[in-house]
Design an enzyme around this catalytic site. Structure first.
Site, PDB file in Angstrom:
ATOM      1  N   ASP A  45      -0.261 -11.681  -6.049  1.00 47.14           N
ATOM      2  CA  ASP A  45       0.501 -12.925  -5.956  1.00 47.14           C
ATOM      3  C   ASP A  45      -0.439 -14.100  -5.700  1.00 47.14           C
ATOM      4  O   ASP A  45      -1.126 -14.131  -4.666  1.00 47.14           O
ATOM      5  CB  ASP A  45       1.531 -12.805  -4.826  1.00 47.14           C
ATOM      6  CG  ASP A  45       2.599 -13.882  -4.899  1.00 47.14           C
ATOM      7  OD1 ASP A  45       2.479 -14.781  -5.745  1.00 47.14           O
ATOM      8  OD2 ASP A  45       3.545 -13.820  -4.100  1.00 47.14           O
ATOM      9  N   ASP A  46      -0.479 -15.036  -6.626  1.00 52.74           N
ATOM     10  CA  ASP A  46      -1.303 -16.254  -6.482  1.00 52.74           C
ATOM     11  C   ASP A  46      -2.805 -15.970  -6.486  1.00 52.74           C
ATOM     12  O   ASP A  46      -3.592 -16.761  -5.948  1.00 52.74           O
ATOM     13  CB  ASP A  46      -0.955 -17.038  -5.207  1.00 52.74           C
ATOM     14  CG  ASP A  46       0.465 -17.606  -5.213  1.00 52.74           C
ATOM     15  OD1 ASP A  46       1.221 -17.313  -6.152  1.00 52.74           O
ATOM     16  OD2 ASP A  46       0.804 -18.328  -4.259  1.00 52.74           O
ATOM     17  N   CYS A  85       6.144 -18.150  -9.084  1.00 54.27           N
ATOM     18  CA  CYS A  85       6.526 -16.737  -8.938  1.00 54.27           C
ATOM     19  C   CYS A  85       7.754 -16.279  -9.737  1.00 54.27           C
ATOM     20  O   CYS A  85       7.645 -15.410 -10.594  1.00 54.27           O
ATOM     21  CB  CYS A  85       6.762 -16.429  -7.471  1.00 54.27           C
ATOM     22  SG  CYS A  85       5.319 -16.696  -6.443  1.00 54.27           S
ATOM     23  N   ARG A  89       7.677 -13.625 -12.921  1.00 54.48           N
ATOM     24  CA  ARG A  89       8.082 -12.224 -12.739  1.00 54.48           C
ATOM     25  C   ARG A  89       9.257 -11.857 -13.650  1.00 54.48           C
ATOM     26  O   ARG A  89       9.352 -10.724 -14.141  1.00 54.48           O
ATOM     27  CB  ARG A  89       8.430 -11.977 -11.271  1.00 54.48           C
ATOM     28  CG  ARG A  89       7.185 -11.932 -10.416  1.00 54.48           C
ATOM     29  CD  ARG A  89       7.415 -12.328  -8.981  1.00 54.48           C
ATOM     30  NE  ARG A  89       6.133 -12.683  -8.365  1.00 54.48           N
ATOM     31  CZ  ARG A  89       5.329 -11.816  -7.753  1.00 54.48           C
ATOM     32  NH1 ARG A  89       5.696 -10.560  -7.630  1.00 54.48           N
ATOM     33  NH2 ARG A  89       4.178 -12.199  -7.267  1.00 54.48           N
ATOM     34  N   LYS A 142       6.741  -7.263  -3.656  1.00 53.18           N
ATOM     35  CA  LYS A 142       7.528  -8.494  -3.809  1.00 53.18           C
ATOM     36  C   LYS A 142       8.339  -8.442  -5.107  1.00 53.18           C
ATOM     37  O   LYS A 142       7.794  -8.203  -6.177  1.00 53.18           O
ATOM     38  CB  LYS A 142       6.571  -9.681  -3.848  1.00 53.18           C
ATOM     39  CG  LYS A 142       7.246 -11.012  -4.134  1.00 53.18           C
ATOM     40  CD  LYS A 142       6.233 -12.139  -4.006  1.00 53.18           C
ATOM     41  CE  LYS A 142       6.828 -13.468  -4.454  1.00 53.18           C
ATOM     42  NZ  LYS A 142       5.883 -14.582  -4.234  1.00 53.18           N
ATOM     43  N   HIS A 144      11.413 -10.888  -5.926  1.00 55.89           N
ATOM     44  CA  HIS A 144      11.616 -12.320  -6.205  1.00 55.89           C
ATOM     45  C   HIS A 144      12.447 -12.626  -7.453  1.00 55.89           C
ATOM     46  O   HIS A 144      12.277 -13.662  -8.096  1.00 55.89           O
ATOM     47  CB  HIS A 144      10.278 -13.079  -6.265  1.00 55.89           C
ATOM     48  CG  HIS A 144      10.385 -14.433  -5.660  1.00 55.89           C
ATOM     49  ND1 HIS A 144       9.331 -15.316  -5.533  1.00 55.89           N
ATOM     50  CD2 HIS A 144      11.477 -15.082  -5.161  1.00 55.89           C
ATOM     51  CE1 HIS A 144       9.757 -16.421  -4.974  1.00 55.89           C
ATOM     52  NE2 HIS A 144      11.039 -16.313  -4.738  1.00 55.89           N
ATOM     53  N   SER A 167       9.179 -14.401  -1.366  1.00 58.04           N
ATOM     54  CA  SER A 167       7.825 -14.774  -0.924  1.00 58.04           C
ATOM     55  C   SER A 167       7.658 -14.594   0.578  1.00 58.04           C
ATOM     56  O   SER A 167       8.593 -14.816   1.354  1.00 58.04           O
ATOM     57  CB  SER A 167       7.521 -16.223  -1.304  1.00 58.04           C
ATOM     58  OG  SER A 167       7.493 -16.343  -2.695  1.00 58.04           O
ATOM     59  N   HIS A 239      -0.804 -14.446  -1.495  1.00 55.78           N
ATOM     60  CA  HIS A 239       0.050 -15.633  -1.311  1.00 55.78           C
ATOM     61  C   HIS A 239       0.006 -15.991   0.182  1.00 55.78           C
ATOM     62  O   HIS A 239       0.063 -15.097   1.022  1.00 55.78           O
ATOM     63  CB  HIS A 239       1.473 -15.241  -1.741  1.00 55.78           C
ATOM     64  CG  HIS A 239       2.488 -16.331  -1.783  1.00 55.78           C
ATOM     65  ND1 HIS A 239       2.921 -16.986  -0.649  1.00 55.78           N
ATOM     66  CD2 HIS A 239       3.186 -16.863  -2.817  1.00 55.78           C
ATOM     67  CE1 HIS A 239       3.842 -17.882  -0.999  1.00 55.78           C
ATOM     68  NE2 HIS A 239       4.018 -17.834  -2.306  1.00 55.78           N
ATOM     69  N   ASP A 291       0.605 -13.068 -10.823  1.00 57.38           N
ATOM     70  CA  ASP A 291       1.791 -13.763 -11.350  1.00 57.38           C
ATOM     71  C   ASP A 291       1.529 -15.212 -11.754  1.00 57.38           C
ATOM     72  O   ASP A 291       2.215 -15.764 -12.603  1.00 57.38           O
ATOM     73  CB  ASP A 291       2.951 -13.708 -10.336  1.00 57.38           C
ATOM     74  CG  ASP A 291       2.668 -14.496  -9.067  1.00 57.38           C
ATOM     75  OD1 ASP A 291       1.489 -14.721  -8.720  1.00 57.38           O
ATOM     76  OD2 ASP A 291       3.644 -14.904  -8.403  1.00 57.38           O
ATOM     77  N   ASN A 292       0.538 -15.833 -11.092  1.00 56.50           N
ATOM     78  CA  ASN A 292       0.202 -17.229 -11.421  1.00 56.50           C
ATOM     79  C   ASN A 292      -1.136 -17.556 -10.775  1.00 56.50           C
ATOM     80  O   ASN A 292      -1.699 -16.744 -10.031  1.00 56.50           O
ATOM     81  CB  ASN A 292       1.290 -18.202 -10.950  1.00 56.50           C
ATOM     82  CG  ASN A 292       1.685 -18.036  -9.509  1.00 56.50           C
ATOM     83  OD1 ASN A 292       2.767 -17.548  -9.195  1.00 56.50           O
ATOM     84  ND2 ASN A 292       0.801 -18.413  -8.595  1.00 56.50           N
ATOM     85  N   LYS A 312      -1.983 -22.964  -9.370  1.00 58.27           N
ATOM     86  CA  LYS A 312      -0.549 -22.654  -9.320  1.00 58.27           C
ATOM     87  C   LYS A 312       0.318 -23.897  -9.546  1.00 58.27           C
ATOM     88  O   LYS A 312       0.032 -24.966  -9.011  1.00 58.27           O
ATOM     89  CB  LYS A 312      -0.235 -22.071  -7.935  1.00 58.27           C
ATOM     90  CG  LYS A 312       1.229 -21.784  -7.680  1.00 58.27           C
ATOM     91  CD  LYS A 312       1.405 -21.066  -6.349  1.00 58.27           C
ATOM     92  CE  LYS A 312       2.886 -20.798  -6.081  1.00 58.27           C
ATOM     93  NZ  LYS A 312       3.076 -19.907  -4.923  1.00 58.27           N
TER      94      LYS A 312
END
Ligand code: MG
Length: 474
Positions: A45-46, A85, A89, A142, A144, A167, A239, A291-292, A312
């Site tokens: 994540d991130d 996010c 996803r 996660k 989301h 998150s 994240h 994811d980003n 992001k």
């Protein structure tokens, strides 16, 4: 773009066949795997494009991901379908741009604990597609895509779920530090930890979250099963707020961010180790990505996009190009570097083809199978990428060219800027998007504008799931 025209009954019929009878048109019998493979997707994540040793970070140690890249393939032009996010996803799970299924919004970037929406039952997730063809599946981490019962993983094709459903910086507690994300304590974030549909811990002890996700993932891999399996391991880290377990705290020259990435890397080592120990490595495709891009506004607590611009939230390359590795000993050539354009949107059709199944063709898919590309049988099929923020199409890439119609540099805050004439970059020669060459290539601009019109004609507006409020009794 894959646009197909099956109805739902055709789909159910297709996926209801015995596994042996499922075929993919165009995949010759000799190329078909003997046994249907297992799939593991590990999603950070991130995590930024420049945050792994094998993607050039000078001090973050990622020996397991480096080894994974040495034994498999690095994908250097791999894009998420959104720079935040929830929409990212949703695209991974469905193989469709979020604009097509309401999983994006201009008002709220992602789903929150006070959201009442989520992924719609009419969508087909990777897990549903595989479950219907006889796969066993688990989602760890996660999610989301909605935290109400009907939106959770076990309502969307997964047999098992363990994780924080949104998150890790949400559900802020009263009395939390003003800068809770960079001065974190477990009690500042009242996020639930769930097993299937039940909350088993609140607030989640995030110090051990990466470790516990890993234990769950390894347990699932080692559990005796008769069926092939799909494991989606979506880490809550890196994240913000950043939490590492005792073994990893204060171990990295890059500070807490480096500690956290190194723990995610350890987790990858545990998963690949479990596959090797169980004798499953030669029959399992593992894909690692994020994811980003990195959340740059959090400075040292955010990652780095390396040589890419911004992070992001942005449709500059740093927001959506992700450090991606694919691993399948014996099927993917060890040590390869794939520079063809690819995307999380392509994972759905790739798994469809490797699993030897078909999908409902009553909808537009935005992915292209990567089977030939990954196995070395052919080139990549993707030539175009669309860069959305919410419902706004801000940029388009075709071949080496990327044209921006709107930009917003998230790192510097500021406003959305409209560009007329648009900006044009050759992102293969200039991946940092430094040199606007629009004036030299009016023909390219004209062609890209036509592509945007063609694409927009395929998009039908649907209500946003992200704007639905939580009802009091739900
Ligand atoms: Mg993210």
């Amino acid at each position: 773009m894959t646009t197909c025209n099956y109805n739902r009954r055709d789909f159910l019929k297709a996926v209801g066949f015995a596994a042996a009878s499922l075929t993919v048109p165009g995949l010759a019998a000799a190329q078909r795997p003997e046994k249907r493979p297992n799939f593991v997707i590990i999603y950070a994540d991130d995590l930024g494009y420049g945050d792994l040793g094998c993607f050039g970070h000078p001090t973050i140690r990622t020996p397991n991901l480096d080894r994974m890249a040495t034994e498999g393939a690095k994908l250097t032009q791999f894009y998420s379908a959104a720079s935040i996010c929830t929409p990212s996803r949703a695209a991974l799970m469905t193989g469709r741009l979020p604009i097509r299924n309401g999983m994006c919004s201009d008002k709220r970037g992602v789903l929150f604990p006070d959201s009442g929406g989520g992924i719609q039952a009419s969508e087909i997730t990777i897990a549903e597609m595989l479950q219907k063809t006889g796969y066993e599946s688990a989602c760890v981490g996660k999610w989301h895509l909605g935290h109400l019962p009907q939106f959770l993983p076990t309502s969307n094709g997964f047999d098992y779920y363990f994780g924080i459903p949104y998150s890790n910086d949400m559900d802020r507690a009263k009395g939390a530090h003003r800068d809770a994300c960079t001065n974190p304590k477990v009690e500042y974030f009242n996020v639930p930890l769930m097993r299937n549909k039940k909350i088993i811990e609140r607030p989640t002890d995030q110090n051990t979250i990466t470790k516990r996700y890993t234990e769950e993932a390894v347990q699932f891999i080692k559990k005796p099963k008769r069926k092939p399996f799909f494991l989606y391991l979506a880490h809550s880290m890196p994240h913000v707020p950043l939490f590492a377990s005792e073994d990893f705290k204060d171990t990295s020259l890059r500070g807490i961010y480096g500690d956290v990435v190194t723990e995610v890397d350890w987790s990858v080592g545990q998963v690949l180790g479990a596959l090797r120990e169980e004798g499953l490595a030669e029959n399992t495709l593992v894909i690692f990505s994020s994811d980003n891009g990195p959340w740059l506004v959090f400075k040292e607590h955010g990652g780095s996009a390396g040589l890419l611009r911004d992070g992001k939230g942005s449709t500059w390359e740093g927001g959506m190009r992700e450090p991606t590795i694919a691993w399948w000993p014996g099927r993917i050539k060890a040590g390869s570097v794939i520079t063809d354009m690819t995307s999380t949107l392509d994972i759905f059709p790739t798994l469809v083809e490797f699993a030897g199944t078909r999908v409902l063709r009553d909808r537009v898919y935005d992915g292209y199978s990567m089977v030939d590309l990954l196995t070395g049988a052919g080139e990549g099929k993707r030539d175009i990428m669309y860069y959305y923020r919410g419902t706004q199409l801000r940029a388009i890439r075709k071949g080496a060219w990327k044209m921006h119609v709107y930009t917003k540099t998230e790192y510097q805050g500021g406003k959305v800027e409209k560009h007329d004439p648009p900006l044009l970059f050759n992102v293969e020669g200039d991946p940092s998007e430094k040199y606007d060459v629009a004036a030299k290539h009016p023909d390219v601009i004209e062609d890209m504008k036509k592509e945007i019109e063609k694409h927009k004609a395929t998009v039908r507006p649907v209500p946003s799931q992200l704007e639905i409020p939580l009802k009091k009794n739900s």
